[in-house]
Scaffold this motif. Structure first.
Motif, PDB file in Angstrom:
ATOM      1  N   ASP A 199      17.452  23.144  38.674  1.00 39.79           N
ATOM      2  CA  ASP A 199      18.430  22.901  39.705  1.00 39.79           C
ATOM      3  C   ASP A 199      19.112  24.205  40.093  1.00 39.79           C
ATOM      4  N   PHE A 202      24.880  25.635  41.355  1.00 37.75           N
ATOM      5  CA  PHE A 202      26.024  24.736  41.441  1.00 37.75           C
ATOM      6  C   PHE A 202      25.714  23.394  40.785  1.00 37.75           C
ATOM      7  N   ARG A 203      24.472  22.947  40.907  1.00 34.48           N
ATOM      8  CA  ARG A 203      24.053  21.721  40.228  1.00 34.48           C
ATOM      9  C   ARG A 203      24.076  21.925  38.714  1.00 34.48           C
ATOM     10  N   GLN A 204      23.628  23.095  38.261  1.00 36.02           N
ATOM     11  CA  GLN A 204      23.639  23.388  36.835  1.00 36.02           C
ATOM     12  C   GLN A 204      25.068  23.431  36.290  1.00 36.02           C
ATOM     13  N   ILE A 205      25.984  24.000  37.057  1.00 39.46           N
ATOM     14  CA  ILE A 205      27.385  24.019  36.632  1.00 39.46           C
ATOM     15  C   ILE A 205      27.917  22.604  36.506  1.00 39.46           C
ATOM     16  N   ALA A 206      27.596  21.752  37.476  1.00 39.89           N
ATOM     17  CA  ALA A 206      28.052  20.367  37.431  1.00 39.89           C
ATOM     18  C   ALA A 206      27.477  19.636  36.218  1.00 39.89           C
ATOM     19  N   LEU A 207      26.190  19.856  35.941  1.00 36.33           N
ATOM     20  CA  LEU A 207      25.562  19.212  34.790  1.00 36.33           C
ATOM     21  C   LEU A 207      26.111  19.744  33.468  1.00 36.33           C
ATOM     22  N   SER A 208      26.513  20.994  33.466  1.00 32.07           N
ATOM     23  CA  SER A 208      27.014  21.581  32.222  1.00 32.07           C
ATOM     24  C   SER A 208      28.302  20.926  31.746  1.00 32.07           C
ATOM     25  N   VAL A 209      29.032  20.280  32.661  1.00 35.57           N
ATOM     26  CA  VAL A 209      30.281  19.614  32.281  1.00 35.57           C
ATOM     27  C   VAL A 209      30.012  18.513  31.263  1.00 35.57           C
ATOM     28  N   ARG A 210      28.818  17.891  31.349  1.00 38.62           N
ATOM     29  CA  ARG A 210      28.480  16.799  30.436  1.00 38.62           C
ATOM     30  C   ARG A 210      27.600  17.250  29.271  1.00 38.62           C
TER      31      ARG A 210
END
Length: 394
Positions: A199, A202-210
């Protein structure tokens, strides 16, 4: 056990990557005066480095997992040299900003690949020691950069950039000739054939939250935010608040960085072995916050040197300890996780200096007060899971 020939070269390369971030800081007042710019430009010049570092770090981390660490290290050093040559040729702010953007791209290629390389060639038992040495070179480059920049500026305001570019080219040549590839060819071929699609950042940053890495990545951001908050306006603060000269600033930062690096090498592994990484990280965040506030109490040179040395020591211990925890959790995703760590570092480098510049224009003490609050809050957040776990066990 790490290679005797490869590891010193890794340390040199990491030092250079972070040297490029800090070398412009002590000559900032003279550059801004020459280009007719104000205090906000000082923060933005540091922030734009972090912008491209943020955008390219995950990409570079993924590429190092697929094509190897050495190619990305060499590319990073080439971009590093180009960025310094562009800065030396700059006659105004536009090209200077471009040079910092290129430097951020070089750091994105270089830093995750070096951390992943170290993880490739070390065992779990030796990794903490290796990360401590890498953290020392990383922190010392980032902090010594202003000192070296101030001293070289006596031969001309562009001298630091020319010197840095020459060293970068020498390191690149040495890496091409001496540095072996750490990632096995079979594994690289397997990953290239898989053609796995990642991804965007920005998608990776969003996924990293979880992800299980998120808390440590958040601490990486807070640590970088606090350090860049300190560095971006430090020359301006001690000049306007305490009347320091450029030479005093260079001597101050250079000596304090050496003290901090020495303390890091001596203390990091011992503290982590005795107290554990999580407790050490929380304690260093808290002590960093306290030292930022203490900096406001006096402008006496020796007092400022003592407080600054403590601040650098605490931050120098933080970085390798966090990298050790991340590398232990990463498994076979060393490049990806190192890239995400560098991305969060970049976010701190973007927002820390920019906000510090804005706060400085309002009141010169505000950047240090706000930076201390961020570090304090991060320490409390890190301690909460430990407290909850302790309550459950009782």
């Amino acid at each position: 056990m790490f290679s005797k020939s490869a590891f010193p070269l890794l340390l040199l390369n990491m030092f250079l990557a972070n040297l490029g971030m800090g070398i412009v800081i002590p000559i900032m007042p003279d550059l801004l005066r020459e280009y007719g710019a104000g205090g906000q430009a000082a923060g933005y010049l540091v922030s734009c480095f972090g912008l491209t570092q943020f955008l390219f770090s995950p990409i570079a981390g993924n590429l190092s997992d697929r094509f190897g660490r050495k190619p990305m290290i060499v590319i990073g050093l080439i971009l590093f040299a180009i960025s310094n040559l562009a800065a030396a040729a700059a006659e105004g702010l536009p090209l200077l900003f471009v040079s910092r953007l290129i430097g951020g791209m070089g750091s994105a290629a270089l830093v995750p690949s070096i951390i992943a390389y170290a993880a490739d060639i070390t065992t779990d038992e030796k990794r903490n020691k290796a990360m401590s040495w890498i953290g020392a070179s990383m922190s010392s480059g980032f902090i010594i950069g202003p000192g070296i920049g101030g001293l070289l500026a006596e031969w001309g305001i562009k001298a630091p950039f020319y010197a840095s570019a020459c060293i970068g080219l020498l390191a690149m040549a040495g890496s091409l000739r001496i540095l072996p590839e750490s990632l096995p060819e079979e594994l690289r071929r397997k990953r290239m054939e898989a053609k796995e699609k990642r991804d965007h950042v920005f998608r990776q940053i969003a996924l990293s939250v979880r992800s299980r890495y998120f808390l440590m990545l958040l601490i990486v951001f807070a640590m970088t935010f606090g350090l860049t908050h300190f560095e971006a306006v430090f020359p301006l603060y001690v000049v306007q608040g305490y009347g320091f000269t450029t030479r005093e600033i260079a001597v101050l930062i250079t000596l304090c960085s050496l003290i901090g690096t020495f303390n890091q090498i001596v203390l990091t592994e011992r503290l982590s072995r005795r107290f554990g990484e999580r407790r050490i990280i929380a304690a260093m965040l808290l002590l960093s916050a306290v030292s930022l506030v203490c900096l406001l109490f006096s402008g006496q040179f020796l007092y400022v040197m003592a407080v600054t040395s403590l601040f650098f020591t605490f931050n120098n211990i933080l970085r390798p300890t966090i990298n050790t925890l991340l590398s232990k959790d990463a498994g076979e995703e060393q490049g990806f996780v190192a890239g995400m760590s560098n991305a969060y570092t970049s976010i701190g480098t973007i927002f820390g200096p920019a906000l510090a510049g804005l706060l400085f224009d309002i009141r010169i003490e505000l950047p240090y007060v706000f930076g201390a609050l961020v570090l304090l809050a991060s320490s409390l957040v890190l301690l909460r899971p430990a407290r909850r776990k302790k309550i459950e066990l009782s």
